[in-house]
Design a protein around this motif. Structure first.
Motif, mmCIF file in Angstrom:
data_model
loop_
_atom_site.group_PDB
_atom_site.id
_atom_site.type_symbol
_atom_site.label_atom_id
_atom_site.label_comp_id
_atom_site.label_asym_id
_atom_site.label_seq_id
_atom_site.Cartn_x
_atom_site.Cartn_y
_atom_site.Cartn_z
ATOM 1 N N GLU A 1 0.833 -1.248 0.036
ATOM 2 C CA GLU A 1 0.141 0.045 0.031
ATOM 3 C C GLU A 1 0.696 1.296 0.110
ATOM 4 N N THR A 2 1.978 1.341 0.892
ATOM 5 C CA THR A 2 2.684 2.629 0.981
ATOM 6 C C THR A 2 3.449 2.903 -0.446
ATOM 7 N N SER A 3 4.140 1.899 -1.033
ATOM 8 C CA SER A 3 4.528 2.105 -2.317
ATOM 9 C C SER A 3 3.661 2.293 -3.458
ATOM 10 N N PHE A 4 2.476 1.946 -3.300
ATOM 11 C CA PHE A 4 1.388 2.225 -4.028
ATOM 12 C C PHE A 4 1.179 3.705 -4.004
ATOM 13 N N TYR A 5 0.819 4.146 -2.910
ATOM 14 C CA TYR A 5 0.579 5.598 -2.831
ATOM 15 C C TYR A 5 1.704 6.440 -3.290
ATOM 16 N N VAL A 6 2.737 6.094 -2.962
ATOM 17 C CA VAL A 6 4.031 7.127 -3.482
ATOM 18 C C VAL A 6 4.097 6.992 -5.022
ATOM 19 N N MET A 7 3.962 5.806 -5.500
ATOM 20 C CA MET A 7 4.178 6.037 -7.042
ATOM 21 C C MET A 7 2.796 6.770 -7.427
ATOM 22 N N ARG A 8 1.822 6.461 -7.023
ATOM 23 C CA ARG A 8 0.469 7.444 -7.813
ATOM 24 C C ARG A 8 0.737 8.874 -7.532
ATOM 25 N N LEU A 9 1.441 9.173 -6.464
ATOM 26 C CA LEU A 9 1.525 10.665 -6.127
ATOM 27 C C LEU A 9 2.732 11.252 -7.195
ATOM 28 N N LEU A 10 3.849 10.381 -7.150
ATOM 29 C CA LEU A 10 4.673 10.838 -8.123
ATOM 30 C C LEU A 10 4.432 10.880 -9.668
ATOM 31 N N LEU A 11 3.433 9.915 -9.997
ATOM 32 C CA LEU A 11 2.728 9.870 -11.361
ATOM 33 C C LEU A 11 2.079 10.961 -11.567
ATOM 34 N N GLY A 12 1.272 11.397 -10.557
ATOM 35 C CA GLY A 12 0.509 12.494 -10.808
ATOM 36 C C GLY A 12 1.283 14.064 -11.045
ATOM 37 N N ALA A 13 2.234 14.104 -10.026
ATOM 38 C CA ALA A 13 3.119 15.244 -9.966
ATOM 39 C C ALA A 13 4.066 15.382 -11.486
ATOM 40 N N ALA A 14 4.252 14.234 -11.954
ATOM 41 C CA ALA A 14 5.166 13.975 -13.206
ATOM 42 C C ALA A 14 4.114 14.590 -14.604
ATOM 43 N N GLU A 15 2.770 13.962 -14.484
ATOM 44 C CA GLU A 15 1.941 14.292 -15.544
ATOM 45 C C GLU A 15 1.102 15.797 -15.347
ATOM 46 N N ALA A 16 1.291 16.378 -14.305
ATOM 47 C CA ALA A 16 0.562 17.679 -13.881
ATOM 48 C C ALA A 16 0.774 18.452 -15.149
ATOM 49 N N GLY A 17 -0.181 19.297 -15.441
ATOM 50 C CA GLY A 17 -0.006 20.275 -16.510
ATOM 51 C C GLY A 17 -0.479 19.799 -17.830
ATOM 52 N N LEU A 18 -0.482 18.362 -18.323
ATOM 53 C CA LEU A 18 -0.423 18.098 -19.583
ATOM 54 C C LEU A 18 -2.112 18.666 -20.334
#
Length: 439
Positions: A115-132
């Motif tokens: 669960e923890t790594s799942f949450y972290v990766m989803r947060l990072l993916l959102g940050a990476a794609e932000a602004g498209l």
């Protein structure tokens, strides 16, 4: 004799205008649509992996809903700064950067272990794609006037439909690679759907111009004509006293916040359906991952038909408003049908709702963009999308809690249907820049 010469003089500019717009659509939209197809594959493929990671990693329905929503939390927080950066450094560089980082992180989802790594990766993916998405909404204002922008936005949103049509069969097939080289099927899915974003980023870098002046496929005269048309439209709106040029003015505009509320309700509905529809279909009987994926594609075919045909009818403010009200009402009715009906009729309900997803979304952004310019336009469009995407966080998160508590998604669908009714009522008060009677 006068009619012999005057008539061609009126028609030639119209023909030139149409041919220039056709050229812009032909050169720009395929690149943008394909980029959005890849982005949606990468942000939503966890919907097909839901049951598999629940078994392999012990991720509960509530944890899944929270993780699905966390993407939108970081995405939303970084959208406004991302759009302001793109306004400064140019679309070509910034969209390329977005694609490289999100592609690598999406592939990295294969290494989630709990669960923890799942949450972290989803947060990072959102940050990476932000602004498209808001970046492309801003980018379209560099090329298209108000009348063409709704059609361009509708074509762009076809990317979501195409992604969801492809994601079912493609993801279902990749999930069946379970055991190949010792990897789970969901791990193969994340890697093989994530890396194409990195590859396509180089195509964007080579082919996407920052604006008309840097487009090698436009003559200098054509580039000046595009810029002249947009400047004339902006000057017309500014002279009418309806366009705000400061971001602070944007924050004080009640119409912007009204558009945000409508978009917020819309986003709750679309992302709840995206992330939970495969699981709902899975309750209809003993179906293989490929069969679930195929059935999951059906509503998105309806969404594609709506996006391809209806946004072009939004040719004036009154029609835009009517389309919003009708579209939101149809979405609500479809979800109620899906909540109470059996499997076959429920799929009809989901398809009815999906048919209006991108009709509504392509029209919503015409209202704030008609009232803003310059830096306020860049920041304002990002603000609308940012606040709206909070619905992308709330919808899946709440639906996950409801499913875990009740064992069913019915109550969640009913609540969302009610919110869409409120959004339809609120959209009656929306006004574009040149209209009187703004709330």
């Amino acid at each position: 004799m006068s009619t012999t010469y005057v008539q061609p003089a009126r028609e030639a500019p119209l023909a030139d205008h149409r041919s220039l717009n056709a050229l812009l659509f032909r050169k720009l939209m395929p690149l943008l649509v394909l980029a959005y197809v890849i982005s949606f594959l990468d942000r939503t493929n966890i919907a097909l992996a839901k049951s598999h990671i629940a078994v392999d990693l012990g991720i509960s329905a509530a944890a899944y809903g929270l993780g699905a929503g966390l993407f939108f939390l970081s995405y939303a927080l970084l959208e406004v700064p991302s759009n302001l950066i793109m306004h400064r450094v140019g679309a070509r560089f910034w969209i390329t950067r977005i694609m490289v980082t999100w592609g690598l992180l999406s592939a990295g989802m294969a290494f989630v272990s709990g669960e923890t790594s799942f949450y972290v990766m989803r947060l990072l993916l959102g940050a990476a794609e932000a602004g498209l998405f808001p970046g492309v909404m801003l980018y379209l204002t560099y090329w298209f006037g108000r009348k063409e922008r709704a059609r361009a936005t509708g074509y762009f949103l076809l990317g979501v439909c195409i992604a969801n049509i492809l994601s079912g069969p493609l993801g279902g097939a990749l999930l069946q690679m379970d055991g190949v080289l010792g990897w789970r099927g969901w791990q193969w899915m994340f890697v093989l759907e994530g890396l194409p974003a990195v590859a396509f980023a180089f195509v964007v870098w080579k082919k996407l111009p920052d604006g008309p002046a840097s487009a090698t496929w436009l003559s200098p005269e054509e580039a000046r004509e595009v810029e002249r048309r947009l400047a004339a439209e902006q000057a017309e709106e500014a002279s009418a006293g309806h366009v705000g040029h400061s971001f602070r003015g944007c924050l004080a505009d009640r119409q912007i916040w009204l558009a945000i509320f409508v978009y917020f309700c819309h986003q709750i509905s679309i992302y709840t359906v995206i992330f939970f529809l495969p699981g709902i279909i899975g309750t209809y009987g003993k179906l293989s991952p490929l069969q679930v994926g195929m059935l999951n594609s059906l509503p998105w075919i309806a969404a594609a038909l709506g996006a391809a045909t209806l946004p072009r009818l939004a040719s004036n403010p009154r029609r835009c408003r009517r389309m919003l009200v009708a579209g939101l009402a149809v979405m609500s009715a479809g979800l109620l049908l899906a909540a109470y009906a059996g499997p076959v009729v429920a799929m009809v309900g989901f398809s009815l709702t999906a048919s209006m997803f991108f009709v509504v979304q392509s029209v919503i952004f015409l209202f704030p963009s008609s009232r803003l310019a310059g830096v306020a336009l860049a920041g304002g469009l990002a603000l609308v999308n940012t606040c709206g995407l909070v619905g992308g966080f709330i919808g899946p998160s709440v639906m996950g809690v409801i499913e875990q508590a009740t064992g069913s998604t019915r109550n969640g669908l009913i609540i969302i249907a009610g919110m869409l009714v409120l959004a339809a009522l609120a959209s009656m008060r929306l006004r574009q820049g040149q209209e009187r009677g703004a709330a």
